[in-house]
Design a protein around this motif. Structure first.
Motif, PDB file in Angstrom:
ATOM      1  N   TYR A  11      63.435 148.263  25.553  1.00 34.32           N
ATOM      2  CA  TYR A  11      62.232 148.674  25.531  1.00 34.32           C
ATOM      3  C   TYR A  11      62.174 150.135  24.738  1.00 34.32           C
ATOM      4  CZ  TYR A  11      57.479 150.272  26.048  1.00 34.32           C
ATOM      5  OH  TYR A  11      56.056 150.682  25.655  1.00 34.32           O
ATOM      6  N   TYR A  12      62.655 151.125  25.239  1.00 40.18           N
ATOM      7  CA  TYR A  12      62.626 152.185  24.673  1.00 40.18           C
ATOM      8  C   TYR A  12      63.350 152.169  23.316  1.00 40.18           C
ATOM      9  CZ  TYR A  12      61.434 153.332  29.381  1.00 40.18           C
ATOM     10  OH  TYR A  12      60.820 153.316  30.589  1.00 40.18           O
ATOM     11  N   ILE A  14      63.141 149.355  21.008  1.00 40.27           N
ATOM     12  CA  ILE A  14      62.363 148.489  20.489  1.00 40.27           C
ATOM     13  C   ILE A  14      60.910 148.868  20.024  1.00 40.27           C
ATOM     14  CG2 ILE A  14      61.178 146.128  20.325  1.00 40.27           C
ATOM     15  CD1 ILE A  14      64.020 144.872  21.421  1.00 40.27           C
ATOM     16  N   SER A  15      60.317 149.379  21.072  1.00 40.39           N
ATOM     17  CA  SER A  15      58.783 149.886  21.036  1.00 40.39           C
ATOM     18  C   SER A  15      58.518 150.737  20.043  1.00 40.39           C
ATOM     19  CB  SER A  15      58.324 150.549  22.393  1.00 40.39           C
ATOM     20  OG  SER A  15      57.043 150.698  22.200  1.00 40.39           O
ATOM     21  N   PRO A  16      59.184 151.771  19.497  1.00 41.23           N
ATOM     22  CA  PRO A  16      59.068 152.719  18.416  1.00 41.23           C
ATOM     23  C   PRO A  16      59.276 152.014  17.104  1.00 41.23           C
ATOM     24  CG  PRO A  16      60.792 153.752  19.984  1.00 41.23           C
ATOM     25  CD  PRO A  16      60.449 152.375  20.411  1.00 41.23           C
ATOM     26  N   LEU A  17      59.899 150.774  17.047  1.00 42.22           N
ATOM     27  CA  LEU A  17      60.268 150.176  15.748  1.00 42.22           C
ATOM     28  C   LEU A  17      59.020 149.182  15.251  1.00 42.22           C
ATOM     29  CD1 LEU A  17      63.960 149.310  16.388  1.00 42.22           C
ATOM     30  CD2 LEU A  17      63.110 151.125  15.228  1.00 42.22           C
ATOM     31  N   ILE A  18      58.281 148.535  16.367  1.00 47.85           N
ATOM     32  CA  ILE A  18      57.371 147.589  16.198  1.00 47.85           C
ATOM     33  C   ILE A  18      56.355 147.772  14.952  1.00 47.85           C
ATOM     34  CG2 ILE A  18      55.785 146.172  17.207  1.00 47.85           C
ATOM     35  CD1 ILE A  18      57.180 146.344  20.031  1.00 47.85           C
ATOM     36  N   ASN A  19      55.636 148.900  15.229  1.00 44.01           N
ATOM     37  CA  ASN A  19      54.643 149.007  14.244  1.00 44.01           C
ATOM     38  C   ASN A  19      55.289 149.059  12.666  1.00 44.01           C
ATOM     39  OD1 ASN A  19      52.641 149.071  16.038  1.00 44.01           O
ATOM     40  ND2 ASN A  19      52.640 151.164  16.077  1.00 44.01           N
ATOM     41  N   GLU A  20      56.506 149.928  12.585  1.00 42.94           N
ATOM     42  CA  GLU A  20      57.194 149.943  11.129  1.00 42.94           C
ATOM     43  C   GLU A  20      57.722 148.737  10.919  1.00 42.94           C
ATOM     44  OE1 GLU A  20      61.856 151.602  10.068  1.00 42.94           O
ATOM     45  OE2 GLU A  20      60.876 152.754  11.645  1.00 42.94           O
ATOM     46  N   TRP A  21      58.244 147.723  11.840  1.00 37.40           N
ATOM     47  CA  TRP A  21      58.596 146.321  11.246  1.00 37.40           C
ATOM     48  C   TRP A  21      57.480 145.514  10.802  1.00 37.40           C
ATOM     49  CZ3 TRP A  21      63.000 144.358  15.248  1.00 37.40           C
ATOM     50  CH2 TRP A  21      63.963 145.246  15.128  1.00 37.40           C
ATOM     51  N   SER A  32      54.283 145.502  26.328  1.00 34.92           N
ATOM     52  CA  SER A  32      54.387 146.277  27.138  1.00 34.92           C
ATOM     53  C   SER A  32      55.766 146.431  27.988  1.00 34.92           C
ATOM     54  CB  SER A  32      53.269 146.438  28.133  1.00 34.92           C
ATOM     55  OG  SER A  32      53.608 145.135  29.055  1.00 34.92           O
ATOM     56  N   LYS A  33      56.359 147.432  28.755  1.00 30.55           N
ATOM     57  CA  LYS A  33      57.565 147.499  29.319  1.00 30.55           C
ATOM     58  C   LYS A  33      58.047 146.423  30.277  1.00 30.55           C
ATOM     59  CE  LYS A  33      61.117 150.129  30.831  1.00 30.55           C
ATOM     60  NZ  LYS A  33      61.920 149.229  31.838  1.00 30.55           N
ATOM     61  N   LEU A  34      56.760 145.674  30.798  1.00 36.95           N
ATOM     62  CA  LEU A  34      56.899 144.909  31.835  1.00 36.95           C
ATOM     63  C   LEU A  34      57.824 143.705  31.378  1.00 36.95           C
ATOM     64  CD1 LEU A  34      54.690 142.133  31.943  1.00 36.95           C
ATOM     65  CD2 LEU A  34      53.379 144.014  32.163  1.00 36.95           C
ATOM     66  N   PHE A  35      57.490 143.344  29.990  1.00 38.60           N
ATOM     67  CA  PHE A  35      58.170 142.026  29.551  1.00 38.60           C
ATOM     68  C   PHE A  35      59.738 142.197  29.641  1.00 38.60           C
ATOM     69  CE2 PHE A  35      54.072 141.571  27.737  1.00 38.60           C
ATOM     70  CZ  PHE A  35      53.872 140.303  27.806  1.00 38.60           C
ATOM     71  N   PHE A  36      60.289 143.414  29.257  1.00 40.55           N
ATOM     72  CA  PHE A  36      61.674 143.753  29.414  1.00 40.55           C
ATOM     73  C   PHE A  36      62.182 143.955  30.634  1.00 40.55           C
ATOM     74  CE2 PHE A  36      60.040 145.216  25.390  1.00 40.55           C
ATOM     75  CZ  PHE A  36      60.913 144.860  24.489  1.00 40.55           C
ATOM     76  N   ASP A  37      61.296 144.094  31.836  1.00 37.54           N
ATOM     77  CA  ASP A  37      61.714 144.188  33.076  1.00 37.54           C
ATOM     78  C   ASP A  37      61.545 142.569  33.858  1.00 37.54           C
ATOM     79  OD1 ASP A  37      62.274 146.807  32.844  1.00 37.54           O
ATOM     80  OD2 ASP A  37      60.332 147.534  33.689  1.00 37.54           O
ATOM     81  N   HIS A  38      60.573 141.913  33.424  1.00 35.99           N
ATOM     82  CA  HIS A  38      60.430 140.771  34.237  1.00 35.99           C
ATOM     83  C   HIS A  38      60.832 139.518  33.795  1.00 35.99           C
ATOM     84  CE1 HIS A  38      58.420 142.804  37.575  1.00 35.99           C
ATOM     85  NE2 HIS A  38      57.797 143.624  36.475  1.00 35.99           N
TER      86      HIS A  38
END
Length: 157
Positions: A11-12, A14-21, A32-38
């Motif tokens: 998550y840490y 990928i999250s900063p890349l999303i808006n750029e991509w 959100s982070k929950l997707f990367f945990d659950h």
């Protein structure tokens, strides 16, 4: 390229890349982070030389025992048109079939013409909504006021 299951720490990265991509579109709040945990058993990362170049976040439906859902997929702009998305989708499709399911669903925004074209190319059908925008059937206010969406379904064989 290596495909592996997602882990919480991804998550840490990928999250900063999303808006750029997504060319500056504000998309990171949709993942959100929950997707990367659950959903670590049904979500995947594509790496090349240790760099994340793609990811797919998906899960098996809790409400519909024959269905699965792809929540988010992204491929680094420099690596598009290299079958990374297709490879990630096929990993997910295989996982869905291993779990005795054969329907996959996903949703996109009507403004995301590339996503609409890609999903139809991958064999997804557009579900009939309640109105048409630019020749595409959409569901009005699906994600809230003024948040129309295109819904896709694919039957796995």
């Amino acid at each position: 390229m290596k495909i592996r299951l997602v882990k919480g720490s991804d998550y840490y990265a990928i999250s900063p890349l999303i808006n750029e991509w997504w060319g500056g579109r504000q998309m990171s709040d949709k993942l959100s982070k929950l997707f990367f945990d659950h959903f670590t058993n049904t979500s995947f990362v594509a790496e090349k030389e240790g760099e994340i170049i793609g990811f797919l976040i998906g899960f098996l439906s809790q409400s519909h025992p024959n269905e699965a859902y792809i929540h988010f997929i992204g491929v680094h702009p420099d690596y598009r048109k290299h079958n990374i998305g297709k490879t990630l989708y096929n990993e997910f499709f295989n996982k869905v079939k291993q779990n005795d399911r054969n329907i996959v669903r996903c949703v996109t925004s009507p403004v995301n013409k590339a996503s609409i074209a890609y999903h139809t190319k991958m064999g997804f059908e557009i579900e009939k909504g309640d109105k048409t925008i630019d020749g595409v059937s959409v569901f009005t206010d699906y994600d809230g006021p003024n948040q129309d969406r295109v819904l896709f379904v694919k039957q796995l064989v």
